[in-house]
Design a protein around this motif. Sequence first.
Motif, mmCIF file in Angstrom:
data_model
loop_
_atom_site.group_PDB
_atom_site.id
_atom_site.type_symbol
_atom_site.label_atom_id
_atom_site.label_comp_id
_atom_site.label_asym_id
_atom_site.label_seq_id
_atom_site.Cartn_x
_atom_site.Cartn_y
_atom_site.Cartn_z
ATOM 1 N N VAL A 119 0.835 -1.202 0.000
ATOM 2 C CA VAL A 119 0.000 0.000 0.000
ATOM 3 C C VAL A 119 0.870 1.253 0.000
ATOM 4 N N LEU A 120 1.912 1.261 0.809
ATOM 5 C CA LEU A 120 2.793 2.426 0.870
ATOM 6 C C LEU A 120 3.544 2.623 -0.447
ATOM 7 N N GLU A 121 3.876 1.533 -1.122
ATOM 8 C CA GLU A 121 4.493 1.647 -2.449
ATOM 9 C C GLU A 121 3.522 2.286 -3.434
ATOM 10 N N ASP A 122 2.250 1.899 -3.340
ATOM 11 C CA ASP A 122 1.226 2.508 -4.204
ATOM 12 C C ASP A 122 1.125 4.002 -3.934
ATOM 13 N N LEU A 123 1.158 4.377 -2.656
ATOM 14 C CA LEU A 123 1.069 5.788 -2.305
ATOM 15 C C LEU A 123 2.261 6.562 -2.857
ATOM 16 N N THR A 124 3.428 5.954 -2.829
ATOM 17 C CA THR A 124 4.625 6.606 -3.358
ATOM 18 C C THR A 124 4.483 6.867 -4.855
ATOM 19 N N LEU A 125 3.879 5.933 -5.578
ATOM 20 C CA LEU A 125 3.655 6.118 -7.014
ATOM 21 C C LEU A 125 2.668 7.256 -7.259
ATOM 22 N N VAL A 126 1.595 7.283 -6.457
ATOM 23 C CA VAL A 126 0.622 8.374 -6.579
ATOM 24 C C VAL A 126 1.291 9.701 -6.265
ATOM 25 N N ASP A 127 2.085 9.723 -5.214
ATOM 26 C CA ASP A 127 2.741 10.955 -4.777
ATOM 27 C C ASP A 127 3.646 11.530 -5.862
ATOM 28 N N ALA A 128 4.346 10.667 -6.588
ATOM 29 C CA ALA A 128 5.231 11.139 -7.657
ATOM 30 C C ALA A 128 4.440 11.837 -8.758
ATOM 31 N N ASP A 129 3.282 11.275 -9.118
ATOM 32 C CA ASP A 129 2.456 11.895 -10.154
ATOM 33 C C ASP A 129 1.794 13.171 -9.638
ATOM 34 N N VAL A 130 1.400 13.156 -8.371
ATOM 35 C CA VAL A 130 0.756 14.324 -7.783
ATOM 36 C C VAL A 130 1.727 15.496 -7.709
ATOM 37 N N TYR A 147 0.419 23.259 -0.324
ATOM 38 C CA TYR A 147 -0.059 21.880 -0.269
ATOM 39 C C TYR A 147 1.009 20.907 -0.760
ATOM 40 N N SER A 148 1.815 21.324 -1.730
ATOM 41 C CA SER A 148 2.908 20.474 -2.202
ATOM 42 C C SER A 148 3.878 20.189 -1.070
ATOM 43 N N ASP A 149 4.217 21.222 -0.309
ATOM 44 C CA ASP A 149 5.141 21.060 0.810
ATOM 45 C C ASP A 149 4.550 20.152 1.885
ATOM 46 N N ARG A 150 3.273 20.332 2.164
ATOM 47 C CA ARG A 150 2.623 19.534 3.196
ATOM 48 C C ARG A 150 2.539 18.065 2.789
ATOM 49 N N LEU A 151 2.169 17.802 1.531
ATOM 50 C CA LEU A 151 2.105 16.417 1.053
ATOM 51 C C LEU A 151 3.486 15.766 1.100
ATOM 52 N N ALA A 152 4.497 16.506 0.671
ATOM 53 C CA ALA A 152 5.863 15.974 0.686
ATOM 54 C C ALA A 152 6.315 15.658 2.109
ATOM 55 N N CYS A 153 5.956 16.530 3.051
ATOM 56 C CA CYS A 153 6.323 16.315 4.449
ATOM 57 C C CYS A 153 5.643 15.061 4.999
ATOM 58 N N ALA A 154 4.353 14.905 4.718
ATOM 59 C CA ALA A 154 3.624 13.720 5.177
ATOM 60 C C ALA A 154 4.223 12.453 4.572
ATOM 61 N N HIS A 155 4.595 12.525 3.296
ATOM 62 C CA HIS A 155 5.174 11.354 2.641
ATOM 63 C C HIS A 155 6.525 10.996 3.251
ATOM 64 N N ARG A 156 7.323 12.002 3.577
ATOM 65 C CA ARG A 156 8.622 11.731 4.210
ATOM 66 C C ARG A 156 8.440 11.048 5.562
#
Length: 216
Positions: A119-130, A147-156
């Motif tokens: 699931v986390l791998e799937d999220l990483t793929l979505v995050d790259a496109d987002v 929002y880009s900064d916030r999403l990137a922070c959550a992903h990290r």
Amino acid sequence: MSEFVILQTLSMKGSATASLLAQVTGAPPPELAAVISRSVIANSVVIDDDQIRLTATGRDKLQEMLASERAAIDLVALKTLYSTFRLQNARLKQTITDWQLSGGVTSNDYSGRGHDEVVLEDLTLVDADVASLMTQIAALVPRLERYSDRLACAHRKLAAGDYRYIANAGVDSYHQIWFELHQELIDLLGQSRQAEEQDHGNRDGWLLPDSLNRDR
């Protein structure tokens, strides 16, 4: 840091502490404190204990600010990008559902490391496109760049193993941020979430973060 950003953040959150506002907006605490102080004097916000919230005056002022912003945006271009956003929204919705449910039926107890890693791998793929899509959206609506900064922070934080940051309403999780971003785009385009769900057979239904599980 503009008052506009603070008022809109409070509109999205309902209420927030100064600490949460600093985290969400990225504003240095002294700068944020100055904006909040001016907003209190202008009767745009009130502070109850440590919670900051909009007043009726603040809501009216915010609507004027949003109208001015909307008038300056290329809404045709934004609508085109929103079509792409909706495709990513469907992908993210499925990813969050897969995280929250095991086998699509029972609550995920997070003991199945193989399942969760997929699931986390799937999220990483979505995050790259987002990330690419958000660059284009922010070019049209600069205020949304945060929002880009916030999403990137959550992903990290997720990548570091703090799984609260996928969908926990108690932190600035990926799900929480995405839901707010979606609402921003809906509002800018003069749409409503309810109408959108009806038009698309409720395909955009979510397991909502508690703080956003309310009529808008």
